[in-house]
Each structure stands twice: as C-alpha cells, then as structure tokens.
Design an enzyme around this catalytic site. Structure first.
Site, PDB file in Angstrom:
ATOM      1  N   HIS A  65      16.080  65.940 -11.840  1.00 27.31           N
ATOM      2  CA  HIS A  65      15.181  64.981 -12.479  1.00 27.31           C
ATOM      3  C   HIS A  65      14.646  64.007 -11.427  1.00 27.31           C
ATOM      4  O   HIS A  65      15.316  63.714 -10.436  1.00 27.31           O
ATOM      5  CB  HIS A  65      15.908  64.211 -13.569  1.00 27.31           C
ATOM      6  CG  HIS A  65      16.303  65.053 -14.739  1.00 27.31           C
ATOM      7  ND1 HIS A  65      16.689  64.518 -15.946  1.00 27.31           N
ATOM      8  CD2 HIS A  65      16.377  66.408 -14.898  1.00 27.31           C
ATOM      9  CE1 HIS A  65      16.976  65.489 -16.787  1.00 27.31           C
ATOM     10  NE2 HIS A  65      16.801  66.651 -16.162  1.00 27.31           N
ATOM     11  N   GLU A  67      14.224  60.727 -11.277  1.00 30.83           N
ATOM     12  CA  GLU A  67      15.013  59.545 -10.937  1.00 30.83           C
ATOM     13  C   GLU A  67      16.302  59.915 -10.209  1.00 30.83           C
ATOM     14  O   GLU A  67      16.740  59.212  -9.299  1.00 30.83           O
ATOM     15  CB  GLU A  67      15.287  58.674 -12.160  1.00 30.83           C
ATOM     16  CG  GLU A  67      15.931  59.382 -13.329  1.00 30.83           C
ATOM     17  CD  GLU A  67      14.942  59.991 -14.321  1.00 30.83           C
ATOM     18  OE1 GLU A  67      14.110  60.820 -13.911  1.00 30.83           O
ATOM     19  OE2 GLU A  67      15.026  59.650 -15.513  1.00 30.83           O
ATOM     20  N   CYS A  95      16.942  60.130 -19.359  1.00 24.40           N
ATOM     21  CA  CYS A  95      17.882  60.805 -20.259  1.00 24.40           C
ATOM     22  C   CYS A  95      19.274  60.197 -20.045  1.00 24.40           C
ATOM     23  O   CYS A  95      19.476  59.356 -19.152  1.00 24.40           O
ATOM     24  CB  CYS A  95      17.909  62.301 -19.967  1.00 24.40           C
ATOM     25  SG  CYS A  95      18.619  62.718 -18.352  1.00 24.40           S
ATOM     26  N   CYS A  98      20.598  60.635 -16.409  1.00 20.08           N
ATOM     27  CA  CYS A  98      19.983  59.757 -15.417  1.00 20.08           C
ATOM     28  C   CYS A  98      20.296  58.291 -15.668  1.00 20.08           C
ATOM     29  O   CYS A  98      20.457  57.515 -14.730  1.00 20.08           O
ATOM     30  CB  CYS A  98      18.477  60.009 -15.372  1.00 20.08           C
ATOM     31  SG  CYS A  98      18.078  61.652 -14.727  1.00 20.08           S
TER      32      CYS A  98
END
Length: 172
Positions: A65, A67, A95, A98
């Site tokens: 992801h 981030e 999410c 993260c």
C-alpha cells in the site's frame, strides 16, 4: 489529539499542496495498473522524506500500500523505525493494516483525502489511533482534496469495470 476529520474540506494550503504530491503518486500507480492511492511523508519541518504509490500487484506484495511503502522509505531515510513528528498524507483513508503501521511508526499526524466506507481504519470502520486500544495516538485531518481523490478512484474502477467482459457460461 483528535482522530476525527477536522471538517475542513480543503485543509490548509500546505495540506493541499502535499496532497497534490500524493495525487501525483496515485496517478503513477494507476498508470502501472495499481489502485490509484498515493502517499507522502514529511518531517516536522515540512520537508518531504518519502513518497510512493500503491504497488501490490507489481511487487506481488499484499502490504504494498502507498502509505506502507512511503513510511518504510522515510524510516530508511532517517535510519529509525519511529517517525515522531512526521505527517503522512494519503489520498485514501488508510485501511486497518496501514492505520496500525502509523501507530507503530509513532507518526504525529495523518492527512487523508477520500474516506473509505468499506475498509477505512481511521473513521469509517475502525478508529485506530484514537480508540485507546493501542499505545499511540495521532492527529487526523480528513477530507483534504477529497473530491479529486475520490474522482481518481471512481474513474479508475469505472474504467476497469467497462473494460471487462461479462462472464460467459461454460459449454458442455
């Protein structure tokens, strides 16, 4: 430190400028066939430490992801897994995975664009970083450049849906 959207739809000029940088990363991810999410990490002085877009598909990495990648790069840049005082800008509400990363990295602030009603770990489905269940809290500003961030995601998924063919029944 609050963990709810600030209510400011556009945020400060600096927040908008850095979200634009995150949107550049999101567009690059989309060009690579990834879900268009981008992230930028800045230190306490506002200096960019790292930026990245989603790369789950290209790297065959479920943790790819934006981030996650940007925080990893920032930590490597300073030689420390903690990023106290750092701000993470991301085009989509993180999410749960993260959001928990942001707790472990000890970031000072999160700024996100679009909310994620299906999987958001900050305000939509969970309140990671503010629910008191973990040992760190961070400030949150939501909705910065939300329309641009949402539109990028909507256009991407609309394009993907229109380019797929409907399922055909199997022939016996």
């Amino acid at each position: 430190m609050a963990n709810t959207p600030s209510g400011a739809e556009d945020g400060s000029k600096l927040d908008c400028s850095l979200m634009e940088r995150a949107l550049v990363q999101a567009r690059l991810a989309a060009e690579a066939g990834e879900v268009p999410v981008g992230a930028v990490v800045v230190d306490a002085t506002g200096t960019i430490m790292a930026e990245a877009g989603n790369n789950c598909i290209g790297a065959s990495d479920p943790s790819g992801h934006a981030e996650m990648r940007a925080v990893r790069l920032a930590a490597l840049a300073i030689g420390n897994y903690r990023l106290p005082g750092a701000t993470v800008y991301v085009t989509l509400e993180p999410c749960a995975m993260c959001a928990t990363l942001l707790v472990h990295a000890r970031i000072g602030r999160l700024v996100y664009g679009a909310t994620d009603p299906k999987a958001g770990g900050i305000v939509s489905k969970y309140c990671i970083g503010s629910d008191g269940c973990l040992n760190h809290r961070f400030a949150v500003t939501g909705g910065v450049c939300a329309e641009q961030c949402s539109r990028l995601l909507q256009d991407f998924f609309r394009s993907r849906r229109s380019s797929t063919t409907p399922c055909q029944p199997l022939k016996a």
